[in-house]
Design an enzyme around this catalytic site. Structure first.
Site, PDB file in Angstrom:
ATOM      1  N   LEU A  19       0.814  -1.214   0.000  1.00 48.68           N
ATOM      2  CA  LEU A  19       0.000   0.000   0.000  1.00 48.68           C
ATOM      3  C   LEU A  19       0.847   1.263   0.000  1.00 48.68           C
ATOM      4  O   LEU A  19       0.545   2.220  -0.716  1.00 48.68           O
ATOM      5  CB  LEU A  19      -0.927  -0.001   1.222  1.00 48.68           C
ATOM      6  CG  LEU A  19      -2.165  -0.896   1.134  1.00 48.68           C
ATOM      7  CD1 LEU A  19      -2.783  -1.068   2.515  1.00 48.68           C
ATOM      8  CD2 LEU A  19      -3.192  -0.297   0.173  1.00 48.68           C
ATOM      9  N   ASP A  38      10.982   3.817   4.416  1.00 47.74           N
ATOM     10  CA  ASP A  38      10.863   2.383   4.646  1.00 47.74           C
ATOM     11  C   ASP A  38      12.127   1.906   5.342  1.00 47.74           C
ATOM     12  O   ASP A  38      13.244   2.187   4.893  1.00 47.74           O
ATOM     13  CB  ASP A  38      10.660   1.609   3.342  1.00 47.74           C
ATOM     14  CG  ASP A  38      10.061   0.235   3.588  1.00 47.74           C
ATOM     15  OD1 ASP A  38       8.854   0.061   3.335  1.00 47.74           O
ATOM     16  OD2 ASP A  38      10.799  -0.654   4.055  1.00 47.74           O
ATOM     17  N   ASP A  73      13.949   4.690  11.472  1.00 52.58           N
ATOM     18  CA  ASP A  73      12.919   4.003  12.251  1.00 52.58           C
ATOM     19  C   ASP A  73      11.958   5.036  12.815  1.00 52.58           C
ATOM     20  O   ASP A  73      12.270   5.729  13.789  1.00 52.58           O
ATOM     21  CB  ASP A  73      13.583   3.206  13.381  1.00 52.58           C
ATOM     22  CG  ASP A  73      12.589   2.416  14.219  1.00 52.58           C
ATOM     23  OD1 ASP A  73      11.366   2.516  13.959  1.00 52.58           O
ATOM     24  OD2 ASP A  73      13.029   1.697  15.135  1.00 52.58           O
ATOM     25  N   ILE A  74      10.764   5.137  12.244  1.00 47.89           N
ATOM     26  CA  ILE A  74       9.826   6.181  12.643  1.00 47.89           C
ATOM     27  C   ILE A  74       9.120   5.862  13.956  1.00 47.89           C
ATOM     28  O   ILE A  74       8.329   6.678  14.444  1.00 47.89           O
ATOM     29  CB  ILE A  74       8.810   6.477  11.521  1.00 47.89           C
ATOM     30  CG1 ILE A  74       8.209   5.198  10.912  1.00 47.89           C
ATOM     31  CG2 ILE A  74       9.511   7.263  10.413  1.00 47.89           C
ATOM     32  CD1 ILE A  74       7.075   4.617  11.656  1.00 47.89           C
ATOM     33  N   ASN A 100       1.612   4.774   7.346  1.00 42.60           N
ATOM     34  CA  ASN A 100       1.236   3.492   6.750  1.00 42.60           C
ATOM     35  C   ASN A 100       2.048   2.310   7.277  1.00 42.60           C
ATOM     36  O   ASN A 100       1.621   1.168   7.167  1.00 42.60           O
ATOM     37  CB  ASN A 100       1.394   3.596   5.223  1.00 42.60           C
ATOM     38  CG  ASN A 100       1.255   2.264   4.525  1.00 42.60           C
ATOM     39  OD1 ASN A 100       0.163   1.737   4.353  1.00 42.60           O
ATOM     40  ND2 ASN A 100       2.391   1.686   4.119  1.00 42.60           N
ATOM     41  N   TYR A 171      -2.584  -6.611  16.769  1.00 42.08           N
ATOM     42  CA  TYR A 171      -2.822  -5.787  15.576  1.00 42.08           C
ATOM     43  C   TYR A 171      -4.166  -5.059  15.672  1.00 42.08           C
ATOM     44  O   TYR A 171      -4.263  -3.866  15.378  1.00 42.08           O
ATOM     45  CB  TYR A 171      -2.776  -6.697  14.352  1.00 42.08           C
ATOM     46  CG  TYR A 171      -3.052  -6.034  13.027  1.00 42.08           C
ATOM     47  CD1 TYR A 171      -2.094  -5.224  12.420  1.00 42.08           C
ATOM     48  CD2 TYR A 171      -4.262  -6.234  12.370  1.00 42.08           C
ATOM     49  CE1 TYR A 171      -2.346  -4.631  11.191  1.00 42.08           C
ATOM     50  CE2 TYR A 171      -4.518  -5.653  11.144  1.00 42.08           C
ATOM     51  CZ  TYR A 171      -3.560  -4.847  10.553  1.00 42.08           C
ATOM     52  OH  TYR A 171      -3.811  -4.265   9.343  1.00 42.08           O
ATOM     53  N   LYS A 175      -4.656  -1.020  15.785  1.00 48.65           N
ATOM     54  CA  LYS A 175      -5.414  -0.338  14.737  1.00 48.65           C
ATOM     55  C   LYS A 175      -6.625   0.396  15.306  1.00 48.65           C
ATOM     56  O   LYS A 175      -7.033   1.443  14.776  1.00 48.65           O
ATOM     57  CB  LYS A 175      -5.844  -1.348  13.670  1.00 48.65           C
ATOM     58  CG  LYS A 175      -4.693  -1.859  12.818  1.00 48.65           C
ATOM     59  CD  LYS A 175      -3.963  -0.734  12.103  1.00 48.65           C
ATOM     60  CE  LYS A 175      -2.998  -1.214  11.052  1.00 48.65           C
ATOM     61  NZ  LYS A 175      -2.246  -0.106  10.422  1.00 48.65           N
ATOM     62  N   THR A 205      -1.278  -7.228   0.325  1.00 52.05           N
ATOM     63  CA  THR A 205       0.046  -6.779   0.744  1.00 52.05           C
ATOM     64  C   THR A 205       0.776  -7.982   1.330  1.00 52.05           C
ATOM     65  O   THR A 205       0.210  -9.078   1.438  1.00 52.05           O
ATOM     66  CB  THR A 205      -0.045  -5.681   1.822  1.00 52.05           C
ATOM     67  OG1 THR A 205      -0.560  -6.256   3.032  1.00 52.05           O
ATOM     68  CG2 THR A 205      -0.970  -4.552   1.374  1.00 52.05           C
TER      69      THR A 205
END
Length: 304
Positions: A19, A38, A73-74, A100, A171, A175, A205
């Site tokens: 995505l 990334d 690394d965000i 994302n 997860y 989310k 994905t």
């Protein structure tokens, strides 16, 4: 290149594949300059080989667009700060942030280790919070300096975060947290010219093609409903100036379908005006449940 994102500077996290890659390419095709983030890790979050961000940058440049890679690394404050700095240092501005990045460590709840919980929370939820925090600080500073941003944030939730998904407690919780973060950010940042929305995409994905292999496979012919590129037009629109006035919303995007998701709101209600006894509370709750809408089914609840 000219389009709805012409001249905007856009950050997309986790943009090396799937995505994120589709979003980055779609923004570039509409005239945006893109910071492609990334970390280049595997599906389970471990380091991978090569530079997927660099490959996407090369694709954009080959098509005549402008892009720069960021491999930080965000989910760390330093990495998130350097991500925003990459946009400002390279292009002198930041207009849109698309959060994302993510990965999976699926287990049934009783088998889910604390480390697996923490890892998914870190990448999905913290990995949304930190870039958003640093981008918001920049936009607030712009307002204080007399420059009014027309900024956009698009967060990535999931149907698992809205309904739950068996085997994905970590997860799903992360989310769901992203939805709440979106609502708070939209309320807090509107004064700075920032609109914040979220999507709940369904697409093929690395995360979904294994877990939902049967429904994610590409057809031999005809419309590929699970192609990640189907989601990106909505993301580009939300990230552009033409989405003015749209904030604090969650959209589901799958194939050719777009839905506005309607979350928790007060349903059937009873007010005694005094304290209930347990028996009264139970009797009233059952009556209210009989009047209420049936919630959507948890993903995977009918399996095994």
């Amino acid at each position: 290149m000219t389009g709805v994102a012409d001249g905007r500077v856009v950050i997309v996290t986790g943009a090396g594949r799937g995505l994120g890659r589709a979003h980055a390419l779609a923004f570039a095709a509409e005239g945006a300059r893109v910071v492609v983030n990334d970390l280049g890790v595997g599906l389970d979050g471990t380091p991978g080989v090569g530079s997927p961000a660099g490959r996407v940058v090369a694709e954009i440049r080959a098509a005549g667009g402008e892009a720069v890679a960021h491999g930080g690394d965000i989910a760390t404050s330093a990495g998130a700060a350097s991500l925003v700095a990459a946009a400002l240092d390279t292009y002198g501005r930041l207009d849109t942030l698309v959060n994302n990045a993510g990965f999976l460590r699926d287990r049934m709840l009783v088998n889910l280790d604390e480390d697996e919980w923490d890892a998914v929370m870190r990448v999905h939820l913290k990995g949304h919070f930190l870039p958003l925090k640093h981008a918001a600080a920049h936009w607030r500073a712009e307002v204080k300096a007399g420059r009014a941003p027309c900024a956009r944030v698009v967060n990535t939730s999931s149907g698992a975060g809205l309904l739950g998904s068996v085997g994905q407690a970590n997860y799903s919780a992360a989310k769901a947290g992203i939805v709440a973060l979106t609502l708070v950010a939209a309320a807090e940042l509107g004064r700075y010219g920032v609109q914040v929305n979220a999507i709940a995409p369904a697409a093929r994905t690395r995360m979904t093609e294994r877990t939902f292999a049967g429904t994610m496979a590409a057809p031999a012919a005809g419309f590929d409903a699970m192609a990640p590129e189907n989601v990106s037009p909505l993301v580009v629109w939300l990230g552009s100036t033409v989405s003015a006035g749209v904030t604090g919303r969650v959209f589901e995007a799958e194939g050719g379908r777009i839905s506005v998701m309607e979350g928790w709101r007060r349903g059937p209600t009873a007010d005694k005006g005094a304290r209930w006894t347990p028996a009264e509370a139970g009797e009233t709750a059952l009556k209210l449940l009989a009047e209420a809408e049936t919630p959507g089914a948890v993903y995977g609840a009918g399996a095994g």
